[in-house]
Design an enzyme around this catalytic site. Sequence first.
Site, PDB file in Angstrom:
ATOM      1  N   ASP A   1       0.877  -1.162   0.000  1.00 48.63           N
ATOM      2  CA  ASP A   1       0.000   0.000   0.000  1.00 48.63           C
ATOM      3  C   ASP A   1       0.917   1.216   0.000  1.00 48.63           C
ATOM      4  O   ASP A   1       1.952   1.207   0.548  1.00 48.63           O
ATOM      5  CB  ASP A   1      -0.924   0.001   1.208  1.00 48.63           C
ATOM      6  CG  ASP A   1      -0.166   0.039   2.511  1.00 48.63           C
ATOM      7  OD1 ASP A   1       1.062   0.030   2.470  1.00 48.63           O
ATOM      8  OD2 ASP A   1      -0.798   0.088   3.566  1.00 48.63           O
ATOM      9  N   LYS A   2       0.594   2.246  -0.537  1.00 41.16           N
ATOM     10  CA  LYS A   2       1.501   3.365  -0.796  1.00 41.16           C
ATOM     11  C   LYS A   2       1.953   4.112   0.453  1.00 41.16           C
ATOM     12  O   LYS A   2       2.415   5.217   0.383  1.00 41.16           O
ATOM     13  CB  LYS A   2       0.838   4.319  -1.770  1.00 41.16           C
ATOM     14  CG  LYS A   2       0.596   3.674  -3.106  1.00 41.16           C
ATOM     15  CD  LYS A   2      -0.077   4.600  -4.054  1.00 41.16           C
ATOM     16  CE  LYS A   2      -0.348   3.878  -5.349  1.00 41.16           C
ATOM     17  NZ  LYS A   2      -1.064   4.687  -6.282  1.00 41.16           N
ATOM     18  N   THR A   3       1.863   3.479   1.622  1.00 45.23           N
ATOM     19  CA  THR A   3       2.296   4.146   2.852  1.00 45.23           C
ATOM     20  C   THR A   3       3.699   3.729   3.266  1.00 45.23           C
ATOM     21  O   THR A   3       4.209   4.196   4.262  1.00 45.23           O
ATOM     22  CB  THR A   3       1.333   3.827   4.007  1.00 45.23           C
ATOM     23  OG1 THR A   3       1.336   2.419   4.218  1.00 45.23           O
ATOM     24  CG2 THR A   3      -0.065   4.312   3.692  1.00 45.23           C
TER      25      THR A   3
END
Length: 95
Positions: free
Chosen positions: A65-67
Amino acid sequence: MIFWVAYSHLIPISLYVALEILKIILAYLIGQDLEIYYEKEDKPTLCRTSDLVEEIGQVEFVFSDKTGTLTSNEMKFRQCSINDVIYSYEEDTDI
């Protein structure tokens, strides 16, 4: 696999040697690549095997996830589906 074993006598040994030398050179180049250099800890890429080049080509999916949880080595199970049965895990959100 049987195909390679059956016809391995047709491939000259010099070709095997040349391929192994090429793998070693590619492993060295991976270690020298500045685009995959980790600046936070001042670490270059460490290639521990000459077969790494072959293994990289076999990666099909990387879930992230783009975190940045993948780069922090924190992946948490949320949900999966096996035979149309959904399994999920919900954390307590009380802080």
